[in-house]
Design a protein around this motif. Structure first.
Motif, PDB file in Angstrom:
ATOM      1  N   THR A 139       0.850  -1.189   0.000  1.00 37.43           N
ATOM      2  CA  THR A 139       0.000   0.000   0.000  1.00 37.43           C
ATOM      3  C   THR A 139       0.881   1.232   0.000  1.00 37.43           C
ATOM      4  OG1 THR A 139      -1.897   1.069   1.073  1.00 37.43           O
ATOM      5  CG2 THR A 139      -0.184   0.209   2.507  1.00 37.43           C
ATOM      6  N   MET A 164      -1.915  -0.994  10.249  1.00 37.06           N
ATOM      7  CA  MET A 164      -2.306  -2.017   9.306  1.00 37.06           C
ATOM      8  C   MET A 164      -2.204  -3.367  10.010  1.00 37.06           C
ATOM      9  SD  MET A 164      -2.967  -0.368   6.427  1.00 37.06           S
ATOM     10  CE  MET A 164      -2.780  -1.498   5.040  1.00 37.06           C
ATOM     11  N   GLN A 177      -5.965  -4.100   5.335  1.00 36.29           N
ATOM     12  CA  GLN A 177      -6.278  -2.737   5.740  1.00 36.29           C
ATOM     13  C   GLN A 177      -7.028  -2.750   7.062  1.00 36.29           C
ATOM     14  OE1 GLN A 177      -5.641   0.225   3.730  1.00 36.29           O
ATOM     15  NE2 GLN A 177      -6.140   1.283   5.621  1.00 36.29           N
TER      16      GLN A 177
END
Length: 328
Positions: A174, A186, A295
């Motif tokens: 990411t 995360m 996420q």
């Protein structure tokens, strides 16, 4: 500045770490990486022998004057058997054989172009991955060499482009940004025991020329395992660069950090990225994680300690909810 886009758009730069150990211009051991290979933002490449991945006699070794790890990664730049070098096209026609980090650097440049090409196929219409994201990806998927963890001979290890592309295709990456005092969280999910790894890198703002240290925006990375143990990133002792890296403290020198847990248990791991000192922000960064990056979300996550149970077995259940209101 060029890497960050000051010329109109961010640019990925791959740079040779230099051959100064062979020339003796900067010494014959550590602290032999010369400018401009010492720059913090570009991806610096050391050279090993292609036939057995042994260290060449010439590839420069860090650290930099302010203690940062260089090179970042390494690639084939010579050969200590057969024709004794890397064979490629000659500027005068035909082929020639040469050795140098200037042979290893084009290899990583070409591999990086293939990664960018695959990125564009995966994310059509989206921006290319940042230089820092590419650096984190190459370091995260490299095969470790010499001392465990990063070192000033091979950096984070020998580049592995197939692993890098498979990592991107798996979606375990990411790009985010962080401000002063902010913490971004995360999750990494491990279904089986094994290595747990998280790597971040960021294209830092320019430092004041000739001033030590080079790092301006300082981001800290830690990983918290299912038992609540905090795991720190690799760091080296710049005064003793030949010693193995340790995992005992925060890193306030480098703009690439990696936490690695060698024998992780199954479960959910919390990856915490903190804006320790963001002098000019917000600061964008790239994150890679293995085996599975998730996420953080309000829905939370539940994991079991194994995939099957007997009738009389005890069940160990872990629940992670990043925004759980403990006082509600």
């Amino acid at each position: 500045s060029v890497v960050r886009g000051d010329l109109g758009g961010d640019i990925r730069i791959v740079w040779a770490n230099g051959n100064e150990r062979g020339s003796s211009n900067c010494g014959t051991s550590y602290n032999s990486t010369a400018p401009p290979a010492c720059a913090k933002n570009h991806i610096t490449v050391g050279a090993f022998n292609s036939n057995d991945e042994s260290m060449t006699y010439f590839s420069s070794w860090g650290p930099t004057d302010d203690g940062r790890i260089k090179p970042d990664i390494s690639a084939p730049g010579c050969q200590d058997d057969d024709d004794g070098g890397v064979t490629s096209c000659s500027s005068s026609g035909g082929y020639t054989t040469m050795c140098g980090t200037s042979m290893a650097c084009p290899t990583v440049t070409g591999l990086s172009a293939l990664i960018v090409q695959d990125w564009r196929n995966l994310y059509p219409g989206e921006p290319d991955l940042m230089n820092a994201t590419l650096k984190a990806l190459l370091a995260h998927t490299a095969e470790d060499k010499f001392n465990a963890g990063p070192d000033c001979q091979f950096g984070y290890g020998s580049v592995r482009v197939v692993d890098a592309i498979e990592h991107v295709r798996a979606g375990n990456h990411t790009e985010l940004e962080i401000s002063q005092g902010e913490t971004v969280e995360m999750l990494v999910f491990a279904e089986q025991p094994g290595v747990i790894k998280a790597t971040i890198a960021w294209d830092d703002v320019p430092a004041t020329p000739l001033v030590i240290r080079s790092l301006v925006n300082d981001i800290d990375l830690v990983v918290i395992d299912p038992n609540g143990t905090v795991h720190h990133p690799w760091t080296i002792d710049p005064a003793n660069p030949g010693n193995p890296a340790v995992r005992t403290q925060a890193d306030h020198l480098n703009n690439i950090e990696q936490v690695q847990i060698d024998a992780g248990m199954p479960g959910v791991y919390r990856v915490l990225i903190t804006g320790f000192n963001i002098a000019q922000g917000p600061q964008k960064f790239g994150l890679m994680a293995s085996p599975m990056l998730i996420q953080c979300s309000p829905s939370g996550m539940v994991s079991l300690d194994r995939s099957s149970y007997g009738c009389n077995d005890s069940v160990s259940l872990q629940v992670v909810d990043c925004d759980l209101k403990l006082d509600a």
